[in-house]
Design an enzyme around this catalytic site. Structure first.
Site, PDB file in Angstrom:
ATOM      1  N   LYS A  22       0.841  -1.124   0.127  1.00 18.01           N
ATOM      2  CA  LYS A  22       0.012   0.057  -0.101  1.00 18.01           C
ATOM      3  C   LYS A  22       0.958   1.266  -0.027  1.00 18.01           C
ATOM      4  O   LYS A  22       1.630   1.336   1.092  1.00 18.01           O
ATOM      5  CB  LYS A  22      -0.985  -0.060   1.081  1.00 18.01           C
ATOM      6  CG  LYS A  22      -1.569   1.459   1.494  1.00 18.01           C
ATOM      7  CD  LYS A  22      -2.281   1.334   2.833  1.00 18.01           C
ATOM      8  CE  LYS A  22      -3.050   2.726   3.187  1.00 18.01           C
ATOM      9  NZ  LYS A  22      -3.730   2.704   4.377  1.00 18.01           N
TER      10      LYS A  22
ATOM     11  N   ASP B 241      -2.701  10.127   3.516  1.00 21.33           N
ATOM     12  CA  ASP B 241      -4.071   9.771   3.951  1.00 21.33           C
ATOM     13  C   ASP B 241      -4.817  10.622   4.762  1.00 21.33           C
ATOM     14  O   ASP B 241      -4.550  10.783   6.046  1.00 21.33           O
ATOM     15  CB  ASP B 241      -3.952   8.521   4.542  1.00 21.33           C
ATOM     16  CG  ASP B 241      -5.263   7.874   4.884  1.00 21.33           C
ATOM     17  OD1 ASP B 241      -6.592   8.561   4.378  1.00 21.33           O
ATOM     18  OD2 ASP B 241      -5.418   7.022   5.586  1.00 21.33           O
TER      19      ASP B 241
ATOM     20  N   LYS C 284     -10.247  12.534   8.699  1.00 17.35           N
ATOM     21  CA  LYS C 284      -9.299  12.517   9.750  1.00 17.35           C
ATOM     22  C   LYS C 284      -9.376  13.575  10.771  1.00 17.35           C
ATOM     23  O   LYS C 284      -9.208  14.781  10.116  1.00 17.35           O
ATOM     24  CB  LYS C 284      -8.021  11.890   9.548  1.00 17.35           C
ATOM     25  CG  LYS C 284      -7.905  10.542   9.288  1.00 17.35           C
ATOM     26  CD  LYS C 284      -6.354  10.031   8.925  1.00 17.35           C
ATOM     27  CE  LYS C 284      -6.211   8.772   8.430  1.00 17.35           C
ATOM     28  NZ  LYS C 284      -6.698   7.664   9.279  1.00 17.35           N
TER      29      LYS C 284
ATOM     30  N   ASP D 173       1.772   6.467   5.474  1.00 16.01           N
ATOM     31  CA  ASP D 173       0.687   5.619   4.721  1.00 16.01           C
ATOM     32  C   ASP D 173       1.258   4.818   3.477  1.00 16.01           C
ATOM     33  O   ASP D 173       0.359   4.303   3.016  1.00 16.01           O
ATOM     34  CB  ASP D 173      -0.611   6.283   4.524  1.00 16.01           C
ATOM     35  CG  ASP D 173      -1.684   5.274   5.049  1.00 16.01           C
ATOM     36  OD1 ASP D 173      -1.465   4.358   5.637  1.00 16.01           O
ATOM     37  OD2 ASP D 173      -2.807   5.639   4.590  1.00 16.01           O
TER      38      ASP D 173
ATOM     39  N   ASP E 200     -12.031   6.614   4.606  1.00 12.31           N
ATOM     40  CA  ASP E 200     -10.824   6.355   5.286  1.00 12.31           C
ATOM     41  C   ASP E 200     -10.234   5.271   5.178  1.00 12.31           C
ATOM     42  O   ASP E 200      -9.096   4.791   5.593  1.00 12.31           O
ATOM     43  CB  ASP E 200     -10.867   7.174   6.721  1.00 12.31           C
ATOM     44  CG  ASP E 200      -9.397   7.280   7.246  1.00 12.31           C
ATOM     45  OD1 ASP E 200      -8.523   7.342   6.570  1.00 12.31           O
ATOM     46  OD2 ASP E 200      -9.340   7.554   8.584  1.00 12.31           O
TER      47      ASP E 200
ATOM     48  N   GLU F   7      -9.109   3.254   2.873  1.00  6.80           N
ATOM     49  CA  GLU F   7      -8.994   3.551   1.448  1.00  6.80           C
ATOM     50  C   GLU F   7      -7.691   2.413   1.049  1.00  6.80           C
ATOM     51  O   GLU F   7      -7.741   1.848  -0.111  1.00  6.80           O
ATOM     52  CB  GLU F   7      -8.627   4.644   1.101  1.00  6.80           C
ATOM     53  CG  GLU F   7      -6.896   5.240   1.404  1.00  6.80           C
ATOM     54  CD  GLU F   7      -6.505   5.060   2.799  1.00  6.80           C
ATOM     55  OE1 GLU F   7      -7.500   4.919   3.792  1.00  6.80           O
ATOM     56  OE2 GLU F   7      -5.463   4.852   3.206  1.00  6.80           O
TER      57      GLU F   7
ATOM     58  N   ARG G  17      -7.356  -0.825   1.502  1.00  7.16           N
ATOM     59  CA  ARG G  17      -8.006  -2.015   1.360  1.00  7.16           C
ATOM     60  C   ARG G  17      -8.596  -1.946   0.006  1.00  7.16           C
ATOM     61  O   ARG G  17      -8.420  -2.853  -0.898  1.00  7.16           O
ATOM     62  CB  ARG G  17      -9.084  -2.728   2.357  1.00  7.16           C
ATOM     63  CG  ARG G  17     -10.124  -1.751   2.542  1.00  7.16           C
ATOM     64  CD  ARG G  17     -10.906  -2.058   3.607  1.00  7.16           C
ATOM     65  NE  ARG G  17     -10.263  -1.541   5.021  1.00  7.16           N
ATOM     66  CZ  ARG G  17     -10.572  -1.646   6.138  1.00  7.16           C
ATOM     67  NH1 ARG G  17     -11.777  -2.188   6.398  1.00  7.16           N
ATOM     68  NH2 ARG G  17      -9.917  -1.283   7.217  1.00  7.16           N
TER      69      ARG G  17
HETATM   70  N1  BES Z   1      -4.052   4.685   7.071  1.00  7.67           N
HETATM   71  C1  BES Z   1      -4.927   4.294   8.103  1.00  7.67           C
HETATM   72  C2  BES Z   1      -4.434   3.470   9.221  1.00  7.67           C
HETATM   73  C3  BES Z   1      -3.499   3.963  10.185  1.00  7.67           C
HETATM   74  C4  BES Z   1      -3.740   4.367  11.389  1.00  7.67           C
HETATM   75  C5  BES Z   1      -2.202   3.800   9.671  1.00  7.67           C
HETATM   76  C6  BES Z   1      -2.788   4.864  12.182  1.00  7.67           C
HETATM   77  C7  BES Z   1      -1.049   4.219  10.643  1.00  7.67           C
HETATM   78  C8  BES Z   1      -1.452   4.700  11.870  1.00  7.67           C
HETATM   79  C9  BES Z   1      -5.972   3.610   7.321  1.00  7.67           C
HETATM   80  O1  BES Z   1      -6.323   4.309   6.007  1.00  7.67           O
HETATM   81  C10 BES Z   1      -7.337   4.124   8.037  1.00  7.67           C
HETATM   82  O2  BES Z   1      -7.537   4.975   7.954  1.00  7.67           O
HETATM   83  N2  BES Z   1      -7.914   2.929   8.373  1.00  7.67           N
HETATM   84  C11 BES Z   1      -9.209   3.088   9.429  1.00  7.67           C
HETATM   85  C12 BES Z   1      -9.976   2.172   8.932  1.00  7.67           C
HETATM   86  C13 BES Z   1     -11.539   2.232   9.396  1.00  7.67           C
HETATM   87  C14 BES Z   1     -12.264   3.509   8.800  1.00  7.67           C
HETATM   88  C15 BES Z   1     -12.314   1.047   9.282  1.00  7.67           C
HETATM   89  C16 BES Z   1      -8.864   3.012  10.797  1.00  7.67           C
HETATM   90  O3  BES Z   1      -7.860   2.014  11.077  1.00  7.67           O
HETATM   91  O4  BES Z   1      -9.535   3.811  11.628  1.00  7.67           O
HETATM   92 ZN    ZN Z   2      -4.572   4.878   5.172  1.00 10.53          ZN
HETATM   93 ZN    ZN Z   3      -7.362   5.788   5.828  1.00 10.55          ZN
END
Ligand code: BES
Ligand code: ZN
Ligand code: ZN
Length: 494
Positions: free
Chosen positions: A263, A268, A275, A286, A345, A347, A349
């Site tokens: 990825k 992000d 966020k 990210d 968010d 994104e 996956r």
């Molecule tokens: N890039 C984030 C995950 C992340 C969080 C990476 C903290 C590094 C540090 C990912 O794209 C994300 O935002 N995931 C969400 C998914 C949720 C909306 C189902 C998350 O983990 O909150």
């Molecule tokens: Zn992300």
């Molecule tokens: Zn995200």
């Protein structure tokens, strides 16, 4: 940093700092320490008995102008309790700690003495990897960079022959490839857009002798990568997909082809499901999964596994904007599956869905993906373990063996069918977030599996391990380079 082998008697090694390690409560000094103690007329034993030299894990004691030694300093690093000592991972930390301790103090020439049991190729490899990884700093854009460097390290007392030189070369390649990935991960998003990342990947591939093709937005549209396009459409920066190839000299027909997918969201924001501002600046990392795979490819180009490896890195920004996808939108992935985007968010996956499918289309028979996928993995494992998912279980177990050999902490995580239920959508084939409570890392993994299908696959959620906010004695704060060593070990054994 020059690293070379030296076999002089310890007392006559003329360097700025001689480094060795001491176990917890090691009062009867023998071996290396005994020899140094004799050269120093028993002063090391005196120090040990004084209680100041505890040998506690990674505790440092520095002696200046040690009498009886040609070296200007003697640095003793604690190795902890002997029964807890693991030669590979502990030597890596000890060597790294020594380098990071000495660097700001000015020594240019260092020598590292290994203990009796730790003089073979595996020990040398760990020490050299530890030294090179420890040398990385994350202050690239600071005007006054502390550019004190250790110029050379002599490895003393190693058993010549038995693959020692090869081990040192291998460790250098792996350490430098980790630092290559860490450079990329450290870059802010205005210095590393998807296009700039692709240019860096092209330069690396050229230098390493790897094949590379970069798909632009037109090619991506032609291939109908709808899940990736949905994420990318909110940004003025166009997406890219990097396809990097390693082919062995004599490829066996019908041999497995390893697909490495990472990825690379160069920033992000969360998109329309935006966020919070606190810590959002960290979302420059990210793209850590993509950088990890490019780093692994750089190492594999030099270490030459016997199988073909194909690396697919989807790169995009995730931005809000007038054209951005919105919660509730339905996207059609390259595979034809329809996805209800509940949360923009989630994104990572989405872009991996098209990337793993494309890797399979290009001939990958086995897959590993790495991604900063979920905050939930931090809840489960903190910054200690990488979350490792995979099917079939035997394939995951084989990967975990490599993680162990590489000295990287990874923990198997569940993807039972119950998690699949949680990503069923009312309107489309699947939704991009779980509908149940919790299990966020597992539903994220299941989403990717929808596109992996029955291909043997490992998914590494490195969201909480790819970056550290606090430095460690052996590693600078910032990007860690986690998972590269395990992936390289796995590819070489495949
Ligand atoms: N890039 C984030 C995950 C992340 C969080 C990476 C903290 C590094 C540090 C990912 O794209 C994300 O935002 N995931 C969400 C998914 C949720 C909306 C189902 C998350 O983990 O909150
Ligand atoms: Zn992300
Ligand atoms: Zn995200």
């Amino acid at each position: 940093m020059e690293i070379y082998l030296d076999n002089q008697p310890y007392a006559s090694i003329d360097v700025d700092a001689l480094v060795t390690y001491v176990f917890d409560r090691e009062h009867n000094l023998d071996g290396v320490l005994g020899e140094i103690d004799r050269a120093m007329n028993g002063r090391l034993s005196l120090l040990a008995r004084s209680g100041e030299l505890t040998g506690k894990s990674l505790e440092t004691v520095l002696l200046h102008f040690p009498e009886g030694l040609a070296a200007k300093r003697l640095l003793l690093v604690g190795a902890g309790k002997p029964d807890k000592f693991v030669a590979g991972s502990d030597l890596r930390k000890i060597a790294g700690t020594a380098l990071r301790f000495l660097k700001p103090r000015g020594p240019k020439k260092m020598a590292f003495l290994a203990g009796e049991g730790e003089r073979g190729p595996l020990a040398a490899e760990a020490i050299v990897e530890g030294l090179i990884a420890a040398d990385f700093e994350s202050d690239k854009y600071r005007s006054e960079r502390k550019n004190r460097a250790v110029d050379s390290v002599a490895l003393v007392g190693f058993d010549r022959g038995s693959g020692l030189a090869e081990a040192i070369d291998r460790a250098r390649v792996i350490g430098e490839s980790m630092n290559f990935a860490r450079e990329l991960i450290n870059e802010p998003s205005n210095k590393l857009t998807p296009r700039m990342l692709a240019a860096r990947a092209e330069a690396m591939a050229q230098e390493a002798g790897l094949g590379i093709e970069v798909l632009d937005e037109r090619k991506i549209a032609e291939l109908k990568m709808g899940a990736l396009i949905g994420v990318a459409q909110g940004s003025v920066e166009p997406p890219r997909v990097m396809v990097v190839r390693y082919t062995p000299a004599n490829p066996r027909p019908g041999a497995p082809v390893l697909g490495l997918v990472g990825k690379a969201v160069t920033f992000d924001t969360g998109g329309i499901s935006i966020k919070p501002a606190t810590n959002m600046e960290k979302m420059k990392y990210d793209m850590g999964g993509g950088a990890t795979m490019l780093g692994a490819m750089r190492a594999l180009a030099a270490l030459k596994p016997s199988i073909s490896v194909i690396c697919v890195v989807p790169a995009t920004e995730n931005m809000p904007g007038g054209r951005a996808q919105k919660p509730g939108d339905v996207q059609v992935a390259m595979s034809g599956k329809t996805i209800e985007v509940i949360n923009t968010d989630a994104e990572g996956r989405l872009i991996l869905a098209d990337a793993v499918f494309y890797a399979r289309k290009l001939g990958a028979t086995h897959l590993i993906d790495a991604a900063t996928l979920t905050g939930a993995i931090e809840v489960a494992l903190s910054n200690v373990h990488v979350g490792a998912f995979g099917t079939p279980r035997e394939y995951l177990d084989r990967f975990l063996e490599s993680a162990k050999a590489a000295g990287e902490k990874m923990w198997p995580m569940p993807i039972d069918d119950e998690y699949e239920e949680m990503i069923k959508s009312n309107i489309a084939d699947i939704r991009n977030t779980g509908s149940g409570k919790g299990g966020g890392a597992s539903t994220g993994a299941w989403f990717i599996k929808e596109f992996v299908e029955d291909t043997p696959w490992v998914h590494l959620d490195i969201a909480s391990t790819c970056w550290i906010d606090e430095g460690r004695p052996w590693l600078a704060k910032g990007p860690t380079g986690v998972a590269i060593r395990s992936i390289v070990d796995f590819a070489l054994k495949m």
